[in-house]
Design a protein around this motif. Structure first.
Motif, PDB file in Angstrom:
ATOM      1  N   GLN A   1       0.824  -1.204   0.000  1.00  9.09           N
ATOM      2  CA  GLN A   1       0.000   0.000   0.000  1.00  9.09           C
ATOM      3  C   GLN A   1       0.861   1.259   0.000  1.00  9.09           C
ATOM      4  OE1 GLN A   1      -2.642  -0.586   3.322  1.00  9.09           O
ATOM      5  NE2 GLN A   1      -4.057  -1.836   2.138  1.00  9.09           N
ATOM      6  N   LYS A   2       1.954   1.245   0.755  1.00 11.63           N
ATOM      7  CA  LYS A   2       2.823   2.416   0.848  1.00 11.63           C
ATOM      8  C   LYS A   2       3.330   2.839  -0.524  1.00 11.63           C
ATOM      9  CE  LYS A   2       7.100   4.102   2.943  1.00 11.63           C
ATOM     10  NZ  LYS A   2       8.214   3.809   3.891  1.00 11.63           N
ATOM     11  N   THR A  33      -4.172  -3.783  -3.092  1.00 13.79           N
ATOM     12  CA  THR A  33      -4.217  -2.678  -2.127  1.00 13.79           C
ATOM     13  C   THR A  33      -5.593  -2.467  -1.506  1.00 13.79           C
ATOM     14  OG1 THR A  33      -4.679  -1.046  -3.871  1.00 13.79           O
ATOM     15  CG2 THR A  33      -2.363  -1.439  -3.319  1.00 13.79           C
ATOM     16  N   GLU A  34      -6.613  -3.192  -1.982  1.00  9.73           N
ATOM     17  CA  GLU A  34      -7.973  -2.983  -1.474  1.00  9.73           C
ATOM     18  C   GLU A  34      -8.564  -4.301  -0.967  1.00  9.73           C
ATOM     19  OE1 GLU A  34      -9.362   0.924  -4.003  1.00  9.73           O
ATOM     20  OE2 GLU A  34     -10.177  -1.012  -4.629  1.00  9.73           O
ATOM     21  N   LYS A  54     -13.335  -2.909   1.224  1.00  5.49           N
ATOM     22  CA  LYS A  54     -13.292  -1.625   0.523  1.00  5.49           C
ATOM     23  C   LYS A  54     -12.879  -1.837  -0.936  1.00  5.49           C
ATOM     24  CE  LYS A  54     -10.897   2.817   0.419  1.00  5.49           C
ATOM     25  NZ  LYS A  54      -9.788   3.614   0.992  1.00  5.49           N
ATOM     26  N   ILE A  55     -13.738  -1.424  -1.866  1.00  5.57           N
ATOM     27  CA  ILE A  55     -13.472  -1.501  -3.305  1.00  5.57           C
ATOM     28  C   ILE A  55     -13.764  -0.126  -3.908  1.00  5.57           C
ATOM     29  CG2 ILE A  55     -14.085  -2.595  -5.499  1.00  5.57           C
ATOM     30  CD1 ILE A  55     -12.827  -4.578  -3.623  1.00  5.57           C
ATOM     31  N   THR A  56     -12.815   0.424  -4.678  1.00  8.88           N
ATOM     32  CA  THR A  56     -13.032   1.729  -5.311  1.00  8.88           C
ATOM     33  C   THR A  56     -12.903   1.616  -6.830  1.00  8.88           C
ATOM     34  OG1 THR A  56     -10.703   2.431  -5.288  1.00  8.88           O
ATOM     35  CG2 THR A  56     -11.999   2.834  -3.289  1.00  8.88           C
ATOM     36  N   ARG A  57     -13.565   2.520  -7.525  1.00  8.32           N
ATOM     37  CA  ARG A  57     -13.447   2.533  -8.992  1.00  8.32           C
ATOM     38  C   ARG A  57     -12.015   2.836  -9.424  1.00  8.32           C
ATOM     39  NH1 ARG A  57     -17.986   1.689 -11.599  1.00  8.32           N
ATOM     40  NH2 ARG A  57     -19.958   2.122 -10.547  1.00  8.32           N
ATOM     41  N   SER A 136      -9.016 -10.744 -10.314  1.00  3.77           N
ATOM     42  CA  SER A 136      -9.962 -10.698  -9.210  1.00  3.77           C
ATOM     43  C   SER A 136      -9.471  -9.771  -8.111  1.00  3.77           C
ATOM     44  CB  SER A 136     -10.213 -12.098  -8.637  1.00  3.77           C
ATOM     45  OG  SER A 136     -11.360 -12.099  -7.794  1.00  3.77           O
ATOM     46  N   THR A 137     -10.331  -9.599  -7.133  1.00  5.93           N
ATOM     47  CA  THR A 137     -10.023  -8.789  -5.964  1.00  5.93           C
ATOM     48  C   THR A 137      -9.072  -9.556  -5.042  1.00  5.93           C
ATOM     49  OG1 THR A 137     -12.107  -9.601  -5.061  1.00  5.93           O
ATOM     50  CG2 THR A 137     -12.123  -7.413  -6.060  1.00  5.93           C
TER      51      THR A 137
END
Length: 222
Positions: A1-2, A33-34, A54-57, A136-137
Motif C-alpha cells: 500500500q505504501k 491494495t484494497e 473496501k473496493i473503489t473505482r 480478481s479482488t
C-alpha cells in the motif's frame, strides 16, 4: 500500500517433468491494495466484529488497465473475472463495471465466474484457463492463485511481482518462509525466477530468458 503496488502478478505454468498429464499456462492478476486485506475491522462487542471490504473505482480501474496491458503485450485473448457479484452486489458490482470498461476496444474475450464455481472448475477442468488472464479482488485471487500453484506442482515454483506505476517488488509467491530458513526445505525455483523477472524489469531481458530456460531444463531433466 505504501508504494501503491496494486497489481500482484503470478504467472502459473506446468513443467513437463512434474505434471506430464496436465498442461496449464495462465496468469493470475490480484488487486493488492484494497478488498478485505486492508485490515479495516471493527469490534462491536466481545462476541461480534465486522470486516470492511473496501473496493473503489479508481483502484479497480488502474488494476484492470495493468491486466489488459499484460494481455495485449503477451497476445492473450482470454480474460476471466472472478467475482461473487450475485451476493456482493455493490463491491463486486464496481469491480465488474471496471472490468468491462477496461476491455472495450480490444479483442479480448471476457467471461465472469463466481468464486465458488471457479474453485471447482480449477480442479475438474483447469486446462480451460490456458492462455487466460485471471483477474480478481484481493482475497479471491489469493485463494485461486494458491489453488493454481498446487495444480502445477507446488507454490515453491510460483514467482511473482507486485507492480505499480513507479515501483515494483519481486518475490516468491510463498513469501519469505522464515520458519524454514537454513533447513534446505524450500524449493528455490520461485525465488530464482522472481529474481530473473526483476532483472528483466531492470532492462536485461536476455539474462532473464537465459535463467528461465536453464531453470526449465533442469526441472525437466529431473
Amino acid at each position: 500500500q505504501k508504494f501503491e503496488l496494486y497489481s500482484n502478478i503470478r504467472p502459473t505454468k506446468t513443467y513437463d517433468r512434474l505434471t506430464p498429464n496436465r498442461k496449464l499456462d495462465c496468469v493470475c492478476f490480484r488487486e493488492a491494495t484494497e478488498g478485505l486485506y486492508t485490515g479495516l475491522e471493527v469490534k462491536i462487542t466481545e462476541d461480534a466484529a465486522i470486516a470492511i471490504r473496501k473496493i473503489t473505482r479508481q483502484g479497480c480501474s488502474r488494476f484492470m488497465n495493468s491486466a489488459v496491458n499484460w494481455a495485449n503485450k503477451y497476445n492473450m485473448k482470454k480474460m476471466v473475472a472472478i467475482t461473487k457479484r450475485n451476493i456482493l452486489k455493490q463491491t463486486d458490482g464496481i469491480f465488474w463495471d471496471e472490468v468491462q470498461k477496461s476491455i472495450k476496444g480490444t479483442d479480448i474475450k471476457l467471461s465472469e465466474i463466481y468464486i465458488d464455481n471457479m474453485a471447482q472448475q480449477m480442479v475438474v477442468a483447469p486446462e480451460q484457463f490456458n492462455g487466460a488472464v485471471l483477474v480478481s479482488t484481493n482475497l479471491f485471487m489469493d485463494i485461486i492463485s494458491e489453488l493454481a500453484s498446487g495444480l502445477v506442482g507446488s507454490i515453491g515454483l510460483i514467482y511473482s511481482a507486485n507492480m505499480g506505476d513507479n515501483f515494483a517488488m519481486f518475490e516468491a509467491a510463498h513469501g519469505s518462509a522464515p520458519q524454514f530458513a537454513g533447513q534446505n526445505k524450500v524449493n528455490p525455483t520461485a525465488t530464482v525466477l522472481s529474481g530473473a523477472w526483476m532483472v528483466e524489469y531492470l532492462g536485461e531481458k536476455e539474462i532473464r530468458n537465459a535463467i528461465f530456460a536453464a531453470t526449465e531444463q533442469v526441472i525437466n531433466e529431473g
